[in-house]
Write a protein that holds these residues in place. Structure first.
Motif, mmCIF file in Angstrom:
data_model
loop_
_atom_site.group_PDB
_atom_site.id
_atom_site.type_symbol
_atom_site.label_atom_id
_atom_site.label_comp_id
_atom_site.label_asym_id
_atom_site.label_seq_id
_atom_site.Cartn_x
_atom_site.Cartn_y
_atom_site.Cartn_z
ATOM 1 N N ARG A 1 35.956 45.370 32.047
ATOM 2 C CA ARG A 1 36.707 46.439 32.712
ATOM 3 C C ARG A 1 37.491 45.880 33.888
ATOM 4 N NH1 ARG A 1 35.679 51.071 30.444
ATOM 5 N NH2 ARG A 1 33.685 51.409 29.402
ATOM 6 N N PRO A 2 38.675 46.393 34.150
ATOM 7 C CA PRO A 2 39.510 45.885 35.247
ATOM 8 C C PRO A 2 38.766 45.883 36.578
ATOM 9 C CG PRO A 2 40.778 47.366 33.889
ATOM 10 C CD PRO A 2 39.370 47.416 33.368
ATOM 11 N N GLU A 3 37.915 46.914 36.792
ATOM 12 C CA GLU A 3 37.240 46.999 38.086
ATOM 13 C C GLU A 3 36.097 45.993 38.207
ATOM 14 O OE1 GLU A 3 37.751 49.256 35.807
ATOM 15 O OE2 GLU A 3 36.146 50.742 35.630
ATOM 16 N N HIS A 4 35.755 45.331 37.088
ATOM 17 C CA HIS A 4 34.681 44.339 37.132
ATOM 18 C C HIS A 4 35.202 42.911 37.251
ATOM 19 C CE1 HIS A 4 31.993 47.509 35.047
ATOM 20 N NE2 HIS A 4 31.918 47.605 36.368
ATOM 21 N N ILE A 5 36.484 42.784 37.394
ATOM 22 C CA ILE A 5 37.056 41.447 37.597
ATOM 23 C C ILE A 5 37.193 41.216 39.102
ATOM 24 C CG2 ILE A 5 39.130 40.043 37.277
ATOM 25 C CD1 ILE A 5 39.510 41.377 34.581
ATOM 26 N N GLN A 6 36.477 40.222 39.597
ATOM 27 C CA GLN A 6 36.507 39.980 41.045
ATOM 28 C C GLN A 6 37.634 39.007 41.384
ATOM 29 O OE1 GLN A 6 32.559 38.439 41.392
ATOM 30 N NE2 GLN A 6 31.808 40.237 40.272
ATOM 31 N N VAL A 7 38.636 39.510 42.049
ATOM 32 C CA VAL A 7 39.787 38.681 42.388
ATOM 33 C C VAL A 7 39.547 38.023 43.741
ATOM 34 C CG1 VAL A 7 42.269 38.702 42.825
ATOM 35 C CG2 VAL A 7 41.302 40.182 41.051
ATOM 36 N N GLY A 8 39.801 36.744 43.816
ATOM 37 C CA GLY A 8 39.605 36.045 45.089
ATOM 38 C C GLY A 8 40.272 34.692 45.036
ATOM 39 N N ASP A 9 39.743 33.717 45.799
ATOM 40 C CA ASP A 9 40.356 32.391 45.737
ATOM 41 C C ASP A 9 39.460 31.379 45.043
ATOM 42 O OD1 ASP A 9 39.642 33.766 47.993
ATOM 43 O OD2 ASP A 9 39.785 32.029 49.295
ATOM 44 N N GLN A 10 38.414 31.856 44.370
ATOM 45 C CA GLN A 10 37.565 30.950 43.597
ATOM 46 C C GLN A 10 37.472 31.436 42.163
ATOM 47 O OE1 GLN A 10 33.723 30.520 45.361
ATOM 48 N NE2 GLN A 10 34.579 29.871 47.328
ATOM 49 N N GLY A 11 37.244 30.502 41.237
ATOM 50 C CA GLY A 11 37.039 30.873 39.848
ATOM 51 C C GLY A 11 38.200 30.468 38.976
ATOM 52 N N VAL A 12 38.443 31.277 37.953
ATOM 53 C CA VAL A 12 39.491 30.968 36.985
ATOM 54 C C VAL A 12 40.844 31.327 37.598
ATOM 55 C CG1 VAL A 12 40.196 31.277 34.587
ATOM 56 C CG2 VAL A 12 37.812 31.687 35.243
ATOM 57 N N PRO A 13 41.833 30.433 37.510
ATOM 58 C CA PRO A 13 43.147 30.767 38.085
ATOM 59 C C PRO A 13 43.943 31.722 37.194
ATOM 60 C CG PRO A 13 43.180 28.571 37.114
ATOM 61 C CD PRO A 13 41.774 29.088 36.938
ATOM 62 N N GLU B 1 49.704 32.671 42.739
ATOM 63 C CA GLU B 1 48.474 32.277 42.046
ATOM 64 C C GLU B 1 47.272 32.950 42.688
ATOM 65 O OE1 GLU B 1 47.748 29.892 39.604
ATOM 66 O OE2 GLU B 1 49.837 29.349 39.133
ATOM 67 N N LEU B 2 46.374 33.490 41.854
ATOM 68 C CA LEU B 2 45.117 34.049 42.342
ATOM 69 C C LEU B 2 44.007 33.510 41.455
ATOM 70 C CD1 LEU B 2 45.909 37.826 42.929
ATOM 71 C CD2 LEU B 2 45.290 36.159 44.685
ATOM 72 N N CYS B 3 42.763 33.705 41.878
ATOM 73 C CA CYS B 3 41.647 33.316 41.024
ATOM 74 C C CYS B 3 40.772 34.538 40.783
ATOM 75 C CB CYS B 3 40.822 32.224 41.700
ATOM 76 S SG CYS B 3 41.720 30.674 41.786
ATOM 77 N N TYR B 4 39.974 34.487 39.732
ATOM 78 C CA TYR B 4 39.069 35.605 39.485
ATOM 79 C C TYR B 4 37.755 35.090 38.923
ATOM 80 C CZ TYR B 4 40.278 35.225 34.530
ATOM 81 O OH TYR B 4 40.460 34.774 33.262
ATOM 82 N N MET B 5 36.713 35.930 39.112
ATOM 83 C CA MET B 5 35.397 35.602 38.578
ATOM 84 C C MET B 5 34.882 36.801 37.810
ATOM 85 S SD MET B 5 33.379 33.240 41.238
ATOM 86 C CE MET B 5 33.089 34.412 42.510
ATOM 87 N N ILE B 6 34.041 36.505 36.823
ATOM 88 C CA ILE B 6 33.460 37.580 36.030
ATOM 89 C C ILE B 6 31.950 37.441 36.049
ATOM 90 C CG2 ILE B 6 33.145 38.434 33.667
ATOM 91 C CD1 ILE B 6 36.128 37.755 33.221
ATOM 92 N N ASP B 7 31.269 38.562 36.387
ATOM 93 C CA ASP B 7 29.809 38.574 36.323
ATOM 94 C C ASP B 7 29.429 38.840 34.864
ATOM 95 O OD1 ASP B 7 27.149 39.031 36.415
ATOM 96 O OD2 ASP B 7 27.224 40.590 37.975
ATOM 97 N N PRO B 8 28.692 37.904 34.234
ATOM 98 C CA PRO B 8 28.374 38.071 32.806
ATOM 99 C C PRO B 8 27.692 39.412 32.521
ATOM 100 C CG PRO B 8 27.678 35.926 33.575
ATOM 101 C CD PRO B 8 28.131 36.659 34.782
ATOM 102 N N ALA B 9 27.006 39.999 33.511
ATOM 103 C CA ALA B 9 26.307 41.266 33.276
ATOM 104 C C ALA B 9 27.288 42.396 32.958
ATOM 105 C CB ALA B 9 25.468 41.622 34.491
ATOM 106 N N ASN B 10 28.532 42.248 33.390
ATOM 107 C CA ASN B 10 29.518 43.316 33.169
ATOM 108 C C ASN B 10 30.321 43.136 31.887
ATOM 109 O OD1 ASN B 10 28.917 44.718 35.527
ATOM 110 N ND2 ASN B 10 30.206 43.334 36.753
ATOM 111 N N VAL B 11 29.995 42.092 31.142
ATOM 112 C CA VAL B 11 30.799 41.796 29.956
ATOM 113 C C VAL B 11 30.281 42.563 28.738
ATOM 114 C CG1 VAL B 11 31.407 39.962 28.332
ATOM 115 C CG2 VAL B 11 31.492 39.536 30.795
ATOM 116 N N HIS B 12 31.200 43.083 27.950
ATOM 117 C CA HIS B 12 30.843 43.753 26.692
ATOM 118 C C HIS B 12 31.335 42.885 25.545
ATOM 119 C CE1 HIS B 12 30.231 47.557 28.971
ATOM 120 N NE2 HIS B 12 31.207 47.055 29.714
ATOM 121 N N LEU B 13 30.429 42.596 24.609
ATOM 122 C CA LEU B 13 30.841 41.788 23.459
ATOM 123 C C LEU B 13 30.783 42.639 22.194
ATOM 124 C CD1 LEU B 13 29.148 38.287 23.930
ATOM 125 C CD2 LEU B 13 31.566 38.865 24.117
#
Lengths: 292, 353
Positions: free
Chosen positions: B281-293, B332-344
């Motif tokens: 979900r868009p609200e579960h993507i943590q945007v910051g300066d660390q993680g995937v660019p 450029e921004l970076c984002y992180m995803i908490d695996p608990a919020n992922v739906h497969l």
């Protein structure tokens, strides 16, 4: 301002035609109605006689008889046409095999000229050759002769008028019914109304404007019926089917009594307006007032 | 008040089957929302509940009584249409009082009940008006008044708010919810607006193509969507989906998109090399300066939150940020995803893994 002027220019032909063929003859008829005028008699001059013609009309038993017969005719014919027309319209709202065919067939009487309708019905009702008296006699043992029986003549004309004009009512009511929204009817079903209640509380009020317009048209037409009646009975037997239109016709053409004929015409017009106004006031105006 | 049971309901129009065995259980006093895209059969189902459409197969019971062959007026239900279906020639008073009049209630009772309903709905000063003299919101309230005077076992609402403007819609949403809390009557409510569904329902029934996709509480559907359709339909803005496979990297399962983007996955039954749809979900993507660019494409600030569309590799990612950010398109921004919020979801069956 320019568009205003252009508007008048574009309207001018219509207004001119209306003036020469509508307003002017009407004013002339009103003018003539205050005169004694018999252009084909020994003294063809138009003589002003004030309200004499109008005074005469009140005591004219032939006119009063015509008025009575016409009112009876209008009541029988228009009420039947509205009821039958509504039932047909409802029938045509449903799907059934051959619907398009029946709808076309059913409007055919409308496109026939009244004079033709009159002569066809005369053929059908003349004793010894007419199909209607023949089968009435064969199946029910009823002898029908519109030449001698006043009720037979009167009701034949009523039936003929119903046959001729019911399709008009049907068509206007179909148009009204088709344009109704579906939701209020479903809502009424849920609200607990049965079919009869839906008709009185929902359908009738919602088609009232179209219904009243149709009644107006039929009323005005029926009040001035001449041709069919003239062809079918000639106003007889006696004066039993001498409707107002026929009465005026006889007064003006065979008797060439233009002044008195005009007076009757003016009175008939006046009565028509009064009747329509009463109808309008009693059926539409209460709603409009409450809305305000 | 009553419970409603819809069992294996089928609807056919001549040869075309539009409803394929729908089962829904509605508890007494529950607020149930039928939601789905247009043409999913939600309105048809509601109309079958009302008795306006015949049921081709299966049964519907209200309060334990099978109503398949019961005509609408004997089902003890009230319905509010999308068009409000007010009687144009009747005043507000007569509109609201119509069901009572049909039930042959005495005038004094009608007057009392209509006046009371009008007070509840703030219509008391409009009773002499005609529908055409009312605003959309007022008409809507008249339709609701006509429904509540009957004191029915079940209320049916067919997209009652979709003709109102956005602001009024929110107000009426609260009013309907409040009405439900006060009256406690069972409500079945149809809408295509998932926000309406989420905010009002005790229970949501998600439908698609004449089938029930999932039934559950709003948060249950949000947290555990059963398939890709429900996951995409519930939640606003809608979930990001990326196609790819499960791979193993450094002894840990990861998601590898078709275009080579690597994302973390939760511990679950997904098999290695299984083709999956990855949902976040868009609200579960943590945007910051660390993680995937990622490279910002469009920024949509709404004041309270900011929606960022960005390219992470070749994938377009939609992220919702609570804070205001000053990113410009192209930055450029970076984002992180908490695996608990992922739906497969399985890519083939589209079902949740």
């Amino acid at each position: 301002m320019r568009s205003n002027k252009l508007g008048w220019i574009l309207l001018a032909p219509t207004l001119l035609i209306l003036f020469f063929f509508g307003v002017l003859p009407f004013v002339y008829v009103v003018f003539v109605s205050f005169h004694q005028w018999n252009p084909f008699a020994a003294s063809p001059e138009m003589i002003f006689n004030g309200a004499d013609n109008f005074r005469r009309i009140v005591f004219d038993s032939a006119f009063l008889n015509s008025l009575g017969v016409t009112v009876a005719f209008v009541l029988f014919a228009v009420i039947s046409e509205v009821i039958i027309g509504y039932m047909l319209a409802q029938a045509f709202m449903r799907e059934f095999p051959g619907k398009a065919f029946f709808r076309t067939i059913h409007t055919l009487p409308l496109i026939m000229a009244p004079i033709i309708v009159g002569s066809v019905w005369k053929l059908m009702t003349t004793p010894s050759i007419g199909i209607i008296p023949h089968y009435l006699d064969k199946w029910f043992g009823i002898s029908m002769n519109i030449g001698t029986s006043a009720p037979a003549a009167f009701f034949t004309i009523v039936v003929m008028d119903i046959w001729h004009w019911t399709p008009l009512v049907t068509l206007t009511l179909i148009a009204a019914l088709v344009s109704l929204p579906r939701d209020p009817f479903e809502q009424a079903q849920i609200d607990g109304a049965n079919k009869r209640q839906i008709f009185w509380h929902i359908t009738l009020p919602m088609i009232a404007p179209a219904l009243i317009a149709t009644v107006f048209i039929r009323l005005m037409d029926a009040l001035r019926t001449v041709d069919e009646v003239w062809m079918l009975t000639g106003g007889g037997p006696g004066s039993s089917t001498r409707f107002l239109g026929v009465h005026i016709f006889k007064e003006v053409f065979p008797k060439t009594n233009y002044g008195y004929g005009s007076t009757i015409s003016v009175i008939v017009l006046y009565l028509t307006i009064v009747v329509c106004w009463l109808l309008y006031v009693s059926m539409l105006a209460p709603r409009n007032n409450r809305k305000g | 008040m009553a419970n409603v049971k819809i069992e294996n309901v089928v609807k056919r129009y001549s040869n075309v089957q539009v409803m394929h065995g729908v089962d829904v259980d509605i508890e007494d006093g529950e607020f149930v929302v039928l939601v789905g895209p247009s043409g999913c059969g939600k309105s048809t189902l509601l109309r079958m509940l009302a008795g306006l459409e015949e049921i081709s197969d299966g049964t519907i019971s209200i309060g334990g009584r099978v109503v398949n062959d019961v005509i609408p007026k004997d089902r003890d239900i009230a319905m509010v249409f999308q068009s409000y279906a007010l009687y144009p020639h009747k005043t507000v008073f007569d509109n609201i009082g119509f069901p009572l009049k049909m039930a042959k209630q005495p005038d004094s009772v009608i007057k009392e009940k209509v006046t009371k309903a009008a007070e509840v709905l703030d219509l008391d000063h409009l009773l002499d008006r005609y529908p055409k003299q009312l605003s959309g919101g007022q008409r809507q309230r008249v339709a609701m008044g006509r429904a509540i005077v009957r004191d029915p076992q079940v209320f049916l609402f067919d997209e009652p708010l979709s003709n109102l403007d956005a602001k009024l819609r929110v107000t009426m949403r609260v009013e309907i919810k409040e009405l439900h809390q006060r009256l406690g009557t069972t409500i079945v409510y149809v809408t295509h607006d998932q926000i309406e569904a989420m905010t009002m329902a005790d229970k949501i029934v998600v439908m698609r193509d004449g089938r029930v996709e999932q039934i559950g509480s709003p948060l249950d559907l949000y947290d555990h969507p059963k398939n890709v359709f429900v996951a995409g339909f519930i939640g606003s803005p809608s979930m990001n989906f990326v196609h790819g496979t499960i791979a193993v990297k450094d002894g840990k399962k990861v998601f590898l998109s078709d275009h080579g983007l690597e994302l973390p996955v939760p511990e679950n039954n997904a098999r290695t090399n299984q083709a999956v749809t990855y949902g976040i979900r868009p609200e579960h993507i943590q945007v910051g300066d660390q993680g995937v660019p990622m490279k910002v494409v469009v920024v949509e600030p709404t004041g309270s939150e900011t929606q960022v569309f960005a390219k992470s590799g070749p994938e377009l990612i939609d992220a919702l940020v609570k804070d205001r950010i000053s990113a410009k398109p192209g930055s450029e921004l970076c984002y992180m995803i908490d695996p608990a919020n992922v739906h497969l979801f399985d890519r083939e069956t589209e079902q949740r893994i």
